[in-house]
Design a protein around this motif. Structure first.
Motif, PDB file in Angstrom:
ATOM      1  N   ILE A 168       0.844  -1.192   0.000  1.00  0.00           N
ATOM      2  CA  ILE A 168       0.000   0.000   0.000  1.00  0.00           C
ATOM      3  C   ILE A 168       0.881   1.243   0.000  1.00  0.00           C
ATOM      4  O   ILE A 168       2.075   1.187   0.332  1.00  0.00           O
ATOM      5  CB  ILE A 168      -0.949   0.031   1.220  1.00  0.00           C
ATOM      6  CG1 ILE A 168      -0.152   0.149   2.527  1.00  0.00           C
ATOM      7  CG2 ILE A 168      -1.848  -1.198   1.241  1.00  0.00           C
ATOM      8  CD1 ILE A 168      -1.021   0.357   3.749  1.00  0.00           C
ATOM      9  N   GLN A 169       0.271   2.347  -0.363  1.00  0.00           N
ATOM     10  CA  GLN A 169       0.922   3.653  -0.332  1.00  0.00           C
ATOM     11  C   GLN A 169       0.005   4.622   0.400  1.00  0.00           C
ATOM     12  O   GLN A 169      -1.152   4.804   0.009  1.00  0.00           O
ATOM     13  CB  GLN A 169       1.224   4.160  -1.737  1.00  0.00           C
ATOM     14  CG  GLN A 169       1.903   5.534  -1.763  1.00  0.00           C
ATOM     15  CD  GLN A 169       2.223   6.000  -3.163  1.00  0.00           C
ATOM     16  OE1 GLN A 169       1.984   5.284  -4.128  1.00  0.00           O
ATOM     17  NE2 GLN A 169       2.766   7.195  -3.291  1.00  0.00           N
TER      18      GLN A 169
ATOM     19  N   THR B 266       5.412   4.044   1.219  1.00  0.00           N
ATOM     20  CA  THR B 266       5.017   2.828   0.518  1.00  0.00           C
ATOM     21  C   THR B 266       5.677   1.634   1.191  1.00  0.00           C
ATOM     22  O   THR B 266       6.847   1.711   1.603  1.00  0.00           O
ATOM     23  CB  THR B 266       5.425   2.884  -0.964  1.00  0.00           C
ATOM     24  OG1 THR B 266       4.882   4.070  -1.551  1.00  0.00           O
ATOM     25  CG2 THR B 266       4.923   1.672  -1.708  1.00  0.00           C
TER      26      THR B 266
ATOM     27  N   ALA C  77      -5.145   9.756   1.596  1.00  0.00           N
ATOM     28  CA  ALA C  77      -5.427   8.879   0.452  1.00  0.00           C
ATOM     29  C   ALA C  77      -4.523   7.648   0.526  1.00  0.00           C
ATOM     30  O   ALA C  77      -3.306   7.768   0.721  1.00  0.00           O
ATOM     31  CB  ALA C  77      -5.210   9.623  -0.857  1.00  0.00           C
ATOM     32  N   MET C  78      -5.100   6.478   0.354  1.00  0.00           N
ATOM     33  CA  MET C  78      -4.353   5.224   0.423  1.00  0.00           C
ATOM     34  C   MET C  78      -4.547   4.452  -0.878  1.00  0.00           C
ATOM     35  O   MET C  78      -5.665   4.333  -1.384  1.00  0.00           O
ATOM     36  CB  MET C  78      -4.835   4.373   1.603  1.00  0.00           C
ATOM     37  CG  MET C  78      -4.045   3.078   1.775  1.00  0.00           C
ATOM     38  SD  MET C  78      -4.781   1.958   2.986  1.00  0.00           S
ATOM     39  CE  MET C  78      -6.267   1.474   2.112  1.00  0.00           C
ATOM     40  N   THR C  79      -3.445   3.934  -1.405  1.00  0.00           N
ATOM     41  CA  THR C  79      -3.460   3.104  -2.610  1.00  0.00           C
ATOM     42  C   THR C  79      -3.046   1.692  -2.234  1.00  0.00           C
ATOM     43  O   THR C  79      -1.979   1.491  -1.645  1.00  0.00           O
ATOM     44  CB  THR C  79      -2.505   3.658  -3.680  1.00  0.00           C
ATOM     45  OG1 THR C  79      -2.855   5.007  -3.977  1.00  0.00           O
ATOM     46  CG2 THR C  79      -2.582   2.829  -4.945  1.00  0.00           C
ATOM     47  N   ASN C  80      -3.891   0.717  -2.577  1.00  0.00           N
ATOM     48  CA  ASN C  80      -3.586  -0.692  -2.331  1.00  0.00           C
ATOM     49  C   ASN C  80      -3.212  -1.323  -3.669  1.00  0.00           C
ATOM     50  O   ASN C  80      -4.061  -1.525  -4.549  1.00  0.00           O
ATOM     51  CB  ASN C  80      -4.797  -1.411  -1.719  1.00  0.00           C
ATOM     52  CG  ASN C  80      -4.455  -2.788  -1.208  1.00  0.00           C
ATOM     53  OD1 ASN C  80      -3.514  -3.419  -1.668  1.00  0.00           O
ATOM     54  ND2 ASN C  80      -5.224  -3.265  -0.246  1.00  0.00           N
ATOM     55  N   PHE C  81      -1.913  -1.637  -3.819  1.00  0.00           N
ATOM     56  CA  PHE C  81      -1.432  -2.195  -5.078  1.00  0.00           C
ATOM     57  C   PHE C  81      -1.691  -3.698  -5.184  1.00  0.00           C
ATOM     58  O   PHE C  81      -1.551  -4.262  -6.275  1.00  0.00           O
ATOM     59  CB  PHE C  81       0.075  -1.948  -5.224  1.00  0.00           C
ATOM     60  CG  PHE C  81       0.453  -0.501  -5.225  1.00  0.00           C
ATOM     61  CD1 PHE C  81       0.173   0.301  -6.315  1.00  0.00           C
ATOM     62  CD2 PHE C  81       1.077   0.076  -4.130  1.00  0.00           C
ATOM     63  CE1 PHE C  81       0.522   1.647  -6.323  1.00  0.00           C
ATOM     64  CE2 PHE C  81       1.431   1.411  -4.132  1.00  0.00           C
ATOM     65  CZ  PHE C  81       1.146   2.202  -5.231  1.00  0.00           C
TER      66      PHE C  81
ATOM     67  N   ARG D 288      -1.492  -5.525 -12.563  1.00  0.00           N
ATOM     68  CA  ARG D 288      -0.935  -4.192 -12.334  1.00  0.00           C
ATOM     69  C   ARG D 288      -0.181  -3.761 -13.583  1.00  0.00           C
ATOM     70  O   ARG D 288       0.515  -4.562 -14.231  1.00  0.00           O
ATOM     71  CB  ARG D 288       0.004  -4.196 -11.125  1.00  0.00           C
ATOM     72  CG  ARG D 288       0.528  -2.814 -10.763  1.00  0.00           C
ATOM     73  CD  ARG D 288       1.343  -2.872  -9.492  1.00  0.00           C
ATOM     74  NE  ARG D 288       1.908  -1.572  -9.149  1.00  0.00           N
ATOM     75  CZ  ARG D 288       2.722  -1.353  -8.119  1.00  0.00           C
ATOM     76  NH1 ARG D 288       3.048  -2.371  -7.311  1.00  0.00           N
ATOM     77  NH2 ARG D 288       3.192  -0.151  -7.882  1.00  0.00           N
TER      78      ARG D 288
END
Length: 440
Positions: free
Chosen positions: A238-239, A244, A276-280, A286
């Motif tokens: 996640i970021q 990250t 804000a959270m990014t779940n890769f 991807r």
């Protein structure tokens, strides 16, 4: 002369031979009736009878002459001294009170009232001993019951609560059950007024602690909310903001990430909620991208086809969605191309795939003689008066026709397919779906 003054006082003052009935809530300035005559001896005798009946005033002596009352002797403390003087001033027939009292300075005399109060408290405690035992048993029983419920908290999981939410519920139930036992104990001891005072103090302390530990409480509640929503799992990349890493654990106060450098990074739970959270890792597919600059003199159709073919033949690159190449920018001395490729993160490493893709495209361009120039500035000296536009040649016309035939502007539905897959497989609450259904 003194005899005449005494006779005049006896004539002017009313006779007090009747008893005064006892009254409740008698004001302190109410005169104290003196039985019999109001002579000096009667005033003295009345005062000594009163002081001898009060603890701490037994050593007071008095004398009265012409209505002037003189107090002598010792009293235990200043409070008893003031009370003795107040009693003396309330006696009928007293014109003036002369204070010659002294406070006792001996340690024994000072300790006597405290010892007496302690003895009274001890006697009261002995009388209330059965109630104290019952109150103590009530507190112990309810405390044990709260601990038993805390140890057998698996029933909370049946309601679908997470581990962190279950722990919060267990603590709340334990405090609630123990508090009920304390209230019962105070009721047995007839100390309900103490309950109100304690609740008031607890409210003030709670407000103060709320302001003092606002961040801790905020992070704890955010942790409960995160454990309920489950936006990530252990191992997800996640970021959050500029940080990250891979998720290690979620605690009641913070979220622990393992950065790509191998360091432990702790992010407060409130930041996870607000930022804000990014779940890769939530979507296994991807896309990576990189830029390549080529010379402006090259045929961009051939360059693009070569780059796409190179990515298609590379291991780990998915054929569906296929690799893509877009002309991103036309510069002064180079054309910027942007390459895209999709991988499956369950089988392919993202950083390695991107690195190998850049290497292979660069090697393919080198083998094909495709120049990737540095910034070049050219100066053309031309006669603008005699300049005429060059006539299109046959080669130029055929090149333009081939470029038009290779144009592809169809809609790219790759992301739309990924979105539909996410909507079909995810069971997370979607307020937008409910809102749109309500409208329809």
């Amino acid at each position: 002369m003194k005899l005449l003054l005494i006779v005049a006082l006896l004539i002017c003052l009313p006779a007090y031979g009747q008893l005064v009935p006892a009254q409740d809530n008698v004001p302190e300035d109410t005169p104290i009736k003196v039985e019999g005559t109001t002579g000096d001896k009667a005033i003295t005798a009345r005062l000594l009878a009163i002081t001898s009946a009060i603890s701490g005033m037994e050593q007071i002596t008095a004398s009265t002459e012409a209505g002037v009352l003189t107090l002598r002797g010792e009293v235990a403390n200043a409070q008893l001294k003031d009370e003795a003087l107040a009693i003396a001033r309330r006696l009928d027939g007293v014109v003036y009170v002369q204070d010659m009292l002294q406070e006792q300075l001996a340690v024994r005399s000072r300790l006597a009232p405290a010892a007496e109060k302690f003895e009274q408290m001890l006697t009261k405690a002995v009388q209330m001993l059965p109630l104290l035992v019952l109150a103590l048993l009530a507190v112990l029983c309810f405390s044990w019951l709260g601990g038993w419920l805390a140890r057998h908290s698996t029933w909370l999981r049946r309601f679908g609560l997470t581990e962190l939410a279950s722990n919060l519920g267990v603590r709340f139930i334990r405090v609630l059950v123990t508090g009920i036992g304390v209230l019962i104990a105070l009721e047995l001891l007839d100390a309900t007024a103490l309950v109100s005072a304690a609740l008031g103090v607890a409210g003030v302390i709670g407000i103060a602690l709320g302001f003092a530990f606002r961040n801790i409480v905020e992070n704890y509640l955010a942790g409960v909310l995160l454990s309920t929503r489950n936006p990530f799992a252990i191992g997800d990349q996640i970021q959050v903001g500029e940080f990250t890493g891979s998720v290690v654990r979620l605690t009641s106060r913070d979220t622990v990430l393992m950065t790509y450098d191998g360091n432990h990074l702790r992010i407060p739970n409130s930041d996870i909620i607000t930022l804000a959270m990014t779940n890769f890792s939530r979507n296994p597919l991807r896309r990576f991208q990189f830029d390549v600059g080529v010379s402006v003199t090259l045929d961009l159709v051939q360059v693009r086809q070569l780059g796409i073919a190179t990515l298609t033949n590379m291991p780990g690159i998915l054929a569906d969605p296929p690799p893509r190449c877009l002309i991103n920018e036309l510069g002064d001395s180079a054309v910027a191309l942007k390459f895209f490729g999709w991988i499956d993160q369950r089988n392919t490493d993202f950083l390695k795939a991107r690195s190998e893709a850049i290497r292979l495209v660069k090697s393919a361009f080198d083998d094909a003689g495709i120049e990737m120039p540095e910034p070049i500035y050219r100066i053309h000296m031309a006669d603008m008066n005699n300049a005429e536009p060059p006539a299109p040649t046959e080669a130029t016309t055929s090149s333009q026709q081939a470029a038009r035939q290779d144009v592809d502007v169809t809609t790219d539905d790759t992301m739309q397919q990924q979105l539909q897959t996410e909507l079909r497989t995810s069971d997370e609450e979607n307020l937008l779906t409910k809102h749109s259904n309500s409208k329809s």
